[in-house]
Design a protein around this motif. Sequence first.
Motif, PDB file in Angstrom:
ATOM      1  N   SER A  13       0.832  -1.208   0.000  1.00  0.00           N
ATOM      2  CA  SER A  13       0.000   0.000   0.000  1.00  0.00           C
ATOM      3  C   SER A  13       0.866   1.259   0.000  1.00  0.00           C
ATOM      4  O   SER A  13       0.490   2.278  -0.577  1.00  0.00           O
ATOM      5  CB  SER A  13      -0.965   0.005   1.188  1.00  0.00           C
ATOM      6  N   ILE A  21      -0.495   1.880 -10.579  1.00  0.00           N
ATOM      7  CA  ILE A  21      -1.815   1.274 -10.448  1.00  0.00           C
ATOM      8  C   ILE A  21      -2.395   1.026 -11.841  1.00  0.00           C
ATOM      9  O   ILE A  21      -2.389   1.904 -12.701  1.00  0.00           O
ATOM     10  CB  ILE A  21      -2.773   2.184  -9.646  1.00  0.00           C
ATOM     11  N   ALA A  40       1.874   1.826  -3.583  1.00  0.00           N
ATOM     12  CA  ALA A  40       0.706   2.306  -4.338  1.00  0.00           C
ATOM     13  C   ALA A  40       0.431   3.781  -4.051  1.00  0.00           C
ATOM     14  O   ALA A  40       0.111   4.546  -4.963  1.00  0.00           O
ATOM     15  CB  ALA A  40      -0.517   1.453  -4.014  1.00  0.00           C
ATOM     16  N   ALA A  41       0.589   4.189  -2.785  1.00  0.00           N
ATOM     17  CA  ALA A  41       0.342   5.585  -2.421  1.00  0.00           C
ATOM     18  C   ALA A  41       1.421   6.511  -2.977  1.00  0.00           C
ATOM     19  O   ALA A  41       1.126   7.623  -3.411  1.00  0.00           O
ATOM     20  CB  ALA A  41       0.267   5.724  -0.899  1.00  0.00           C
ATOM     21  N   PRO A  79       1.442   6.412  -7.741  1.00  0.00           N
ATOM     22  CA  PRO A  79       0.109   6.102  -8.268  1.00  0.00           C
ATOM     23  C   PRO A  79       0.111   5.618  -9.720  1.00  0.00           C
ATOM     24  O   PRO A  79      -0.810   4.905 -10.127  1.00  0.00           O
ATOM     25  CB  PRO A  79      -0.666   7.409  -8.095  1.00  0.00           C
ATOM     26  N   GLU A  80       1.142   5.968 -10.471  1.00  0.00           N
ATOM     27  CA  GLU A  80       1.189   5.505 -11.868  1.00  0.00           C
ATOM     28  C   GLU A  80       1.423   3.994 -11.978  1.00  0.00           C
ATOM     29  O   GLU A  80       1.283   3.420 -13.064  1.00  0.00           O
ATOM     30  CB  GLU A  80       2.238   6.271 -12.673  1.00  0.00           C
TER      31      GLU A  80
END
Length: 135
Positions: A28, A38, A31-32, A35-36
């Motif tokens: 996580s 994702i 991911a935070a 963001p690219e």
Amino acid sequence: MFTTRIAIVVRDDLAVWQKLNVTAFLSSGIAAAVPECIGAPYRDSAGRSYTAMIGQPILVFAAAQADLQRVHRRACEAGLTVAPYVEAMFATGHDAANRAVFAETGIESQLWAGLALHGERKAVDRTVKGLKLHP
């Protein structure tokens, strides 16, 4: 072929539930921060929508405490994105407490539970060189 790599390094002497918890939290963090990385949301054959996830493979390595110290040093030197998880975080109950216990200890004295790394593929590979994939 991805030009970037995501690697998670988990301390090998943790309980299984701790390894899974650390891996989830560290994913996580990447991911935070990135963001690219994702991908697109999922949709099943009935048309139900599901959340998007990280859209590239994540390599998970096992490491001893000394290896984690080395990986942390190398990752910082290489300028990689780093998500940290330290042993003291297992005793907290929320995000603010996690940040507080992390800030209490100097980096050279941290008892790492795991680290997640993101960056240029070759830089991540050099950073985790010598580690084995988690069994």
